[in-house]
Design a protein around this motif. Structure first.
Motif, PDB file in Angstrom:
ATOM      1  N   LEU A 127       4.325  10.404  -7.374  1.00  0.00           N
ATOM      2  CA  LEU A 127       5.506  10.456  -7.766  1.00  0.00           C
ATOM      3  C   LEU A 127       4.454  10.832  -9.228  1.00  0.00           C
ATOM      4  CD1 LEU A 127       8.085   8.251  -7.038  1.00  0.00           C
ATOM      5  CD2 LEU A 127       8.285  10.396  -6.732  1.00  0.00           C
ATOM      6  N   LEU A 128       3.650  10.686  -9.890  1.00  0.00           N
ATOM      7  CA  LEU A 128       3.201  11.014 -11.109  1.00  0.00           C
ATOM      8  C   LEU A 128       2.320  12.124 -10.880  1.00  0.00           C
ATOM      9  CD1 LEU A 128       1.623   7.224 -12.379  1.00  0.00           C
ATOM     10  CD2 LEU A 128       3.626   8.214 -11.987  1.00  0.00           C
ATOM     11  N   THR A 129       2.497  13.059  -9.962  1.00  0.00           N
ATOM     12  CA  THR A 129       1.478  13.391 -10.256  1.00  0.00           C
ATOM     13  C   THR A 129       1.919  15.668 -10.070  1.00  0.00           C
ATOM     14  OG1 THR A 129       1.187  14.338  -7.027  1.00  0.00           O
ATOM     15  CG2 THR A 129      -0.480  13.219  -8.453  1.00  0.00           C
ATOM     16  N   LEU A 130       3.906  14.538  -9.256  1.00  0.00           N
ATOM     17  CA  LEU A 130       4.355  16.041  -9.439  1.00  0.00           C
ATOM     18  C   LEU A 130       5.127  16.189 -10.785  1.00  0.00           C
ATOM     19  CD1 LEU A 130       7.348  14.297  -6.619  1.00  0.00           C
ATOM     20  CD2 LEU A 130       5.454  16.046  -6.476  1.00  0.00           C
ATOM     21  N   PRO A 131       5.654  17.567 -10.698  1.00  0.00           N
ATOM     22  CA  PRO A 131       5.832  18.682 -12.155  1.00  0.00           C
ATOM     23  C   PRO A 131       7.032  17.710 -12.903  1.00  0.00           C
ATOM     24  CG  PRO A 131       6.516  19.452 -10.372  1.00  0.00           C
ATOM     25  CD  PRO A 131       5.444  18.860  -9.846  1.00  0.00           C
ATOM     26  N   PRO A 132       7.757  17.866 -13.679  1.00  0.00           N
ATOM     27  CA  PRO A 132       8.416  17.289 -14.705  1.00  0.00           C
ATOM     28  C   PRO A 132       9.789  17.938 -14.302  1.00  0.00           C
ATOM     29  CG  PRO A 132       7.448  18.351 -16.151  1.00  0.00           C
ATOM     30  CD  PRO A 132       6.078  18.482 -14.748  1.00  0.00           C
ATOM     31  N   SER A 133       9.666  19.196 -13.108  1.00  0.00           N
ATOM     32  CA  SER A 133      10.821  19.606 -12.994  1.00  0.00           C
ATOM     33  C   SER A 133      11.317  18.573 -11.567  1.00  0.00           C
ATOM     34  CB  SER A 133      10.517  21.708 -12.438  1.00  0.00           C
ATOM     35  OG  SER A 133       9.753  21.235 -11.941  1.00  0.00           O
ATOM     36  N   TRP A 134      10.591  18.320 -11.107  1.00  0.00           N
ATOM     37  CA  TRP A 134      11.427  17.954  -9.830  1.00  0.00           C
ATOM     38  C   TRP A 134      11.893  16.500  -9.987  1.00  0.00           C
ATOM     39  CZ3 TRP A 134      10.898  12.879  -7.854  1.00  0.00           C
ATOM     40  CH2 TRP A 134      10.645  12.931  -6.505  1.00  0.00           C
ATOM     41  N   PHE A 135      11.605  16.151 -11.768  1.00  0.00           N
ATOM     42  CA  PHE A 135      12.169  14.634 -11.996  1.00  0.00           C
ATOM     43  C   PHE A 135      13.628  15.269 -12.393  1.00  0.00           C
ATOM     44  CE2 PHE A 135       8.177  13.599 -11.514  1.00  0.00           C
ATOM     45  CZ  PHE A 135       8.025  12.078 -11.107  1.00  0.00           C
ATOM     46  N   GLU A 136      13.448  16.510 -12.854  1.00  0.00           N
ATOM     47  CA  GLU A 136      15.263  17.413 -13.922  1.00  0.00           C
ATOM     48  C   GLU A 136      15.625  17.374 -12.601  1.00  0.00           C
ATOM     49  OE1 GLU A 136      16.170  17.436 -16.200  1.00  0.00           O
ATOM     50  OE2 GLU A 136      13.767  16.929 -17.720  1.00  0.00           O
ATOM     51  N   GLY A 162      18.010   7.210  -9.604  1.00  0.00           N
ATOM     52  CA  GLY A 162      17.710   6.303  -8.985  1.00  0.00           C
ATOM     53  C   GLY A 162      17.743   6.695  -7.409  1.00  0.00           C
ATOM     54  N   ASP A 163      17.506   7.478  -6.300  1.00  0.00           N
ATOM     55  CA  ASP A 163      17.561   7.618  -6.036  1.00  0.00           C
ATOM     56  C   ASP A 163      15.771   7.588  -5.296  1.00  0.00           C
ATOM     57  OD1 ASP A 163      19.388   8.548  -4.542  1.00  0.00           O
ATOM     58  OD2 ASP A 163      19.183  11.118  -5.024  1.00  0.00           O
ATOM     59  N   VAL A 164      14.659   7.712  -6.385  1.00  0.00           N
ATOM     60  CA  VAL A 164      13.343   7.618  -5.952  1.00  0.00           C
ATOM     61  C   VAL A 164      12.907   5.993  -6.593  1.00  0.00           C
ATOM     62  CG1 VAL A 164      11.368   7.659  -7.586  1.00  0.00           C
ATOM     63  CG2 VAL A 164      12.865   9.751  -7.575  1.00  0.00           C
ATOM     64  N   ILE A 165      13.948   5.564  -7.529  1.00  0.00           N
ATOM     65  CA  ILE A 165      13.651   3.580  -7.459  1.00  0.00           C
ATOM     66  C   ILE A 165      13.908   3.534  -5.708  1.00  0.00           C
ATOM     67  CG2 ILE A 165      14.453   1.635  -8.553  1.00  0.00           C
ATOM     68  CD1 ILE A 165      14.920   3.356 -10.594  1.00  0.00           C
ATOM     69  N   SER A 166      15.101   3.307  -5.041  1.00  0.00           N
ATOM     70  CA  SER A 166      15.406   3.415  -3.495  1.00  0.00           C
ATOM     71  C   SER A 166      14.386   3.692  -2.523  1.00  0.00           C
ATOM     72  CB  SER A 166      16.712   3.466  -3.135  1.00  0.00           C
ATOM     73  OG  SER A 166      17.611   3.590  -2.179  1.00  0.00           O
ATOM     74  N   ASP A 172       0.867  -1.207   0.256  1.00  0.00           N
ATOM     75  CA  ASP A 172       0.292   0.145   0.625  1.00  0.00           C
ATOM     76  C   ASP A 172       0.821   1.339  -0.345  1.00  0.00           C
ATOM     77  OD1 ASP A 172      -2.029  -1.446  -0.369  1.00  0.00           O
ATOM     78  OD2 ASP A 172      -3.116  -1.528   2.421  1.00  0.00           O
ATOM     79  N   LEU A 173       2.095   1.778   1.227  1.00  0.00           N
ATOM     80  CA  LEU A 173       2.662   2.194   1.062  1.00  0.00           C
ATOM     81  C   LEU A 173       3.708   2.635  -0.792  1.00  0.00           C
ATOM     82  CD1 LEU A 173       4.211   4.700   2.969  1.00  0.00           C
ATOM     83  CD2 LEU A 173       5.808   3.090   3.124  1.00  0.00           C
ATOM     84  N   ARG A 174       3.804   2.012  -0.846  1.00  0.00           N
ATOM     85  CA  ARG A 174       4.858   1.829  -2.396  1.00  0.00           C
ATOM     86  C   ARG A 174       3.587   2.145  -3.356  1.00  0.00           C
ATOM     87  NH1 ARG A 174       7.471  -3.596  -2.334  1.00  0.00           N
ATOM     88  NH2 ARG A 174       9.164  -3.103  -1.068  1.00  0.00           N
ATOM     89  N   GLU A 175       1.726   1.785  -3.415  1.00  0.00           N
ATOM     90  CA  GLU A 175       1.318   2.861  -4.479  1.00  0.00           C
ATOM     91  C   GLU A 175       1.142   4.115  -3.934  1.00  0.00           C
ATOM     92  OE1 GLU A 175      -3.356   1.437  -5.539  1.00  0.00           O
ATOM     93  OE2 GLU A 175      -2.667   0.588  -4.203  1.00  0.00           O
ATOM     94  N   ARG A 176       1.042   4.377  -2.765  1.00  0.00           N
ATOM     95  CA  ARG A 176       0.941   5.326  -3.063  1.00  0.00           C
ATOM     96  C   ARG A 176       1.896   6.604  -3.323  1.00  0.00           C
ATOM     97  NH1 ARG A 176      -0.909   7.115   3.827  1.00  0.00           N
ATOM     98  NH2 ARG A 176      -3.028   5.500   2.783  1.00  0.00           N
ATOM     99  N   VAL A 177       3.330   5.613  -2.909  1.00  0.00           N
ATOM    100  CA  VAL A 177       4.193   6.944  -3.162  1.00  0.00           C
ATOM    101  C   VAL A 177       4.353   7.125  -4.511  1.00  0.00           C
ATOM    102  CG1 VAL A 177       6.787   6.759  -2.993  1.00  0.00           C
ATOM    103  CG2 VAL A 177       5.731   6.520  -1.133  1.00  0.00           C
TER     104      VAL A 177
END
Length: 211
Positions: A93-102, A107-111, A84-89
């Motif tokens: 993540l899918l709602t964050l703007p592209p600038s956040w991923f830039e 790898g940090d996000v996957i970790s 449930d926690l992984r699904e929530r996180v």
């Protein structure tokens, strides 16, 4: 964490009851051994010894069943809450703007979604229930000790700080090292992801040995 546990409150209740029963049965085993030795072997009463051993066997069966129920439900909760926690996180993540991923590293996000949530699963699935069980055993054991022999109990309690203080001191160091280890794992995952994802650039510049 409470919000994640709320949908599974029945499982939590079953695990809690099993935890209490297992702790009480564990404490009862010690009292049963005392009865077997004091009133069975020492008194030479064969009939009492048979009854005491029969009761001990019953207590051990209860202990085994309660331990199984606790372990199964706690492990189930750990797996379910982690999912449930992984699904929530991931949904967040899918709602964050592209600038956040830039600004961040993949790898940090996957970790965060893998190794960090695995640590939470370990806590919920085993460590927390073991800590609660040991706390109950501590309280019950102290009550039995003080009702049996006040003098020996006081001497034992005075020795507790000699054991607890080093654990607290080293525990802080281990906690800091564990946090550093998680950060290094995140950095490692990020480096591997970048290298493998851009393997053509790495090979084009002859960068394999450095990587």
């Amino acid at each position: 964490m409470l919000s994640l546990l709320k949908p599974y409150r029945r499982r939590v209740a079953v695990a809690g009851v099993a935890l209490v029963v297992a702790a009480m049965a564990m404490l009862a085993v010690g009292q049963g051994l005392r009865a077997v030795i004091d009133q069975g072997f020492s008194a030479g009463d064969a009939a009492w010894l048979d009854r005491a051993l029969g009761a001990m066997f019953g207590v051990i069966v209860v202990l085994a069943i309660a331990t199984f129920v606790r372990f199964y439900n706690v492990s189930w909760l750990g797996e379910r809450i982690t999912a449930d926690l992984r699904e929530r996180v991931f949904s967040h993540l899918l709602t964050l703007p592209p600038s956040w991923f830039e600004a961040g590293r993949t790898g940090d996000v996957i970790s965060r979604l893998t190794s960090d949530t695995a640590q939470i699963e370990s806590v919920i699935g085993s460590s927390l229930s073991i800590a609660l069980r040991n706390s109950l055993l501590l309280v019950g054991g102290l009550i039995m000790m003080f009702t049996t022999s006040l003098k020996l109990s006081v001497l034992t309690v005075f020795g507790v700080p000699l054991v607890v203080v080093p654990i607290i001191l080293y525990g802080r160091k281990v906690r800091r090292l564990a946090r550093e280890s998680q950060d290094r794992i995140a950095a490692l995952g990020s480096r591997i992801d970048e290298t493998v994802h851009e393997i053509r650039i790495v090979q084009a510049y002859g960068h394999e040995a450095v990587d």
